[in-house]
Design a protein around this motif. Structure first.
Motif, PDB file in Angstrom:
ATOM      1  N   ARG A 215      45.998   8.864  -2.727  1.00  0.00           N
ATOM      2  CA  ARG A 215      46.477  10.166  -3.191  1.00  0.00           C
ATOM      3  C   ARG A 215      45.459  11.255  -2.870  1.00  0.00           C
ATOM      4  N   ASN A 216      44.174  10.927  -3.038  1.00  0.00           N
ATOM      5  CA  ASN A 216      43.127  11.901  -2.729  1.00  0.00           C
ATOM      6  C   ASN A 216      43.081  12.224  -1.229  1.00  0.00           C
ATOM      7  N   LEU A 217      43.292  11.212  -0.398  1.00  0.00           N
ATOM      8  CA  LEU A 217      43.323  11.430   1.052  1.00  0.00           C
ATOM      9  C   LEU A 217      44.474  12.362   1.434  1.00  0.00           C
ATOM     10  N   ALA A 218      45.630  12.140   0.812  1.00  0.00           N
ATOM     11  CA  ALA A 218      46.780  13.004   1.082  1.00  0.00           C
ATOM     12  C   ALA A 218      46.483  14.438   0.656  1.00  0.00           C
ATOM     13  N   LYS A 219      45.800  14.592  -0.454  1.00  0.00           N
ATOM     14  CA  LYS A 219      45.420  15.927  -0.939  1.00  0.00           C
ATOM     15  C   LYS A 219      44.464  16.594   0.038  1.00  0.00           C
ATOM     16  N   LEU A 220      43.501  15.822   0.565  1.00  0.00           N
ATOM     17  CA  LEU A 220      42.527  16.374   1.513  1.00  0.00           C
ATOM     18  C   LEU A 220      43.218  16.848   2.787  1.00  0.00           C
ATOM     19  N   VAL A 221      44.148  16.050   3.289  1.00  0.00           N
ATOM     20  CA  VAL A 221      44.889  16.420   4.502  1.00  0.00           C
ATOM     21  C   VAL A 221      45.683  17.702   4.260  1.00  0.00           C
ATOM     22  N   GLU A 222      46.301  17.797   3.074  1.00  0.00           N
ATOM     23  CA  GLU A 222      47.067  19.003   2.738  1.00  0.00           C
ATOM     24  C   GLU A 222      46.159  20.228   2.658  1.00  0.00           C
ATOM     25  N   MET A 223      44.985  20.072   2.053  1.00  0.00           N
ATOM     26  CA  MET A 223      44.038  21.188   1.937  1.00  0.00           C
ATOM     27  C   MET A 223      43.527  21.627   3.306  1.00  0.00           C
ATOM     28  N   ASP A 245      31.187  18.482  -0.976  1.00  0.00           N
ATOM     29  CA  ASP A 245      32.503  18.957  -1.431  1.00  0.00           C
ATOM     30  C   ASP A 245      33.603  18.002  -0.986  1.00  0.00           C
ATOM     31  N   ILE A 246      33.566  17.590   0.277  1.00  0.00           N
ATOM     32  CA  ILE A 246      34.611  16.718   0.810  1.00  0.00           C
ATOM     33  C   ILE A 246      34.551  15.342   0.147  1.00  0.00           C
ATOM     34  N   ALA A 247      33.325  14.828  -0.056  1.00  0.00           N
ATOM     35  CA  ALA A 247      33.190  13.546  -0.759  1.00  0.00           C
ATOM     36  C   ALA A 247      33.717  13.665  -2.189  1.00  0.00           C
ATOM     37  N   SER A 248      33.507  14.819  -2.821  1.00  0.00           N
ATOM     38  CA  SER A 248      33.979  15.033  -4.195  1.00  0.00           C
ATOM     39  C   SER A 248      35.500  15.056  -4.257  1.00  0.00           C
TER      40      SER A 248
END
Length: 342
Positions: A215-223, A245-248
């Motif tokens: 879910r976090n990966l999907a959020k990162l891609v969206e951001m 920031d990206i690791a967080s």
């Protein structure tokens, strides 16, 4: 979407903030490889930014952006995939394709020292990265001074975008379950961002931790923006997001425990002494022929672009003073030490 992970208390958040202070790198001013682990030990995240290093490579090799993109992505992948290895270890990654780029090779050490080259640095932007690389193989060599022989691995190039191909290599050749992304961004021949991340699933990672990471990966891609992931995660870096920031974002809700960081630097072990050693390994008649026809020996390091020139008198003097077998590493090392002491 709801999560069973409890939010951090204010005191825990303050402690985490203090723990992260040594790793802060505002606006990615410095190059950095930062690694952290989820609180349950199930996931390791490594994030890298190497804009300065890549711009140095651009100068060394007089590269255009497409070759620079290939070398940048390869170097990012090598730094992240090898993160945590001993300082003396080396990790070599090469993409050998039938495209006009021909080859892209990078070598990194456990200290973060990096060097690399491409087969065709002047390749123009009328080729996409995939077209430039073409079909071929991903090859990895790992070595350590104490190992009896190096480790070698090889897989086929499937996508031609470097990072996905290296991800396939890690899964197929090293059985590492991971998500890997690396990209670069350009303004003319100036690299404005070069970054990537590697999320690795460790043994006994709980299924719920992996589901949360997805879910976090999907959020990162969206951001990062809707570009099909081609610039993941450099769009975020252009907005000011750092490695921490990206690791967080990736470890949000999973607890983030910093493991360490290093600053990648360009470093090449080439030297005039190594050129002389190469000459001493050639038949003497061949060296004499070169000196007779050219009057000197000139060589350019394919990694850093340094040009070495040696005249006839210097070479002949070195041959006369030679006291050891140049093919013996131990004897050669001792000869260099003795010269340094003098």
């Amino acid at each position: 979407e709801s999560s069973s992970t409890a939010p951090l208390s204010s005191s825990a958040a303050d402690t985490l903030s203090k723990n992260l202070e040594p790793y802060l790198n505002k606006n990615n001013l410095d190059d950095q490889v930062f690694s952290a682990m989820s609180a349950d030990g199930g996931l390791k995240v490594t994030v890298a930014t190497i804009r300065n290093l890549l711009n140095e490579f651009m100068i060394q090799h007089t590269m255009n952006p497409v070759p620079g993109d290939a070398l940048g992505r390869a170097t990012l992948c090598a730094l992240m995939a090898s993160n945590g290895m001993q300082e003396e270890q080396m990790f070599q990654l090469s993409m050998k394709g039938d495209g006009p780029l021909r080859e892209c090779l990078t070598i990194v050490t456990g200290k973060g020292e990096a060097r690399g080259y491409v087969g065709n640095p002047s390749l123009g932007d009328d080729f996409t990265l995939k077209e430039a690389i073409g079909g071929g193989t991903v090859q990895v060599v790992k070595n350590h001074p104490d190992w009896p022989r190096p480790y070698n691995g090889i897989t086929a190039i499937t996508h031609g975008d470097v990072d996905r191909d290296v991800g396939i290599y890690l899964a197929e050749s090293e059985q590492r379950s991971c998500a890997l992304a690396a990209a670069t961004s350009w303004n003319g021949i100036l690299c404005t961002a070069a970054g990537g991340y590697l999320v690795e699933r460790l043994p006994d990672c709980p299924p719920e931790t992996m589901a949360h990471m997805e879910r976090n990966l999907a959020k990162l891609v969206e951001m990062n923006g809707d570009d099909g992931g081609a610039a993941l995660p450099t769009n975020l870096m252009l907005e000011g997001k750092t490695a921490v920031d990206i690791a967080s974002i990736l470890l949000d809700g999973l607890g983030m425990e910093p493991l360490g960081q290093l600053e990648p630097k360009p470093k090449c072990p080439c030297s005039a002494e190594k050129l002389m050693r190469s000459l001493r390994l050639l038949p003497r008649e061949e060296v004499d022929t070169i000196l007779r026809e050219e009057g000197k020996v000139e060589a350019r390091c394919e990694f850093c672009g340094t040009v070495y020139r040696m005249g006839k008198e210097e070479i002949e003097k070195n041959f006369l003073e030679a006291s050891v077998d140049a093919s013996n590493d131990t004897d050669w090392g001792k000869e260099i030490e003795d010269k340094s002491d003098n």
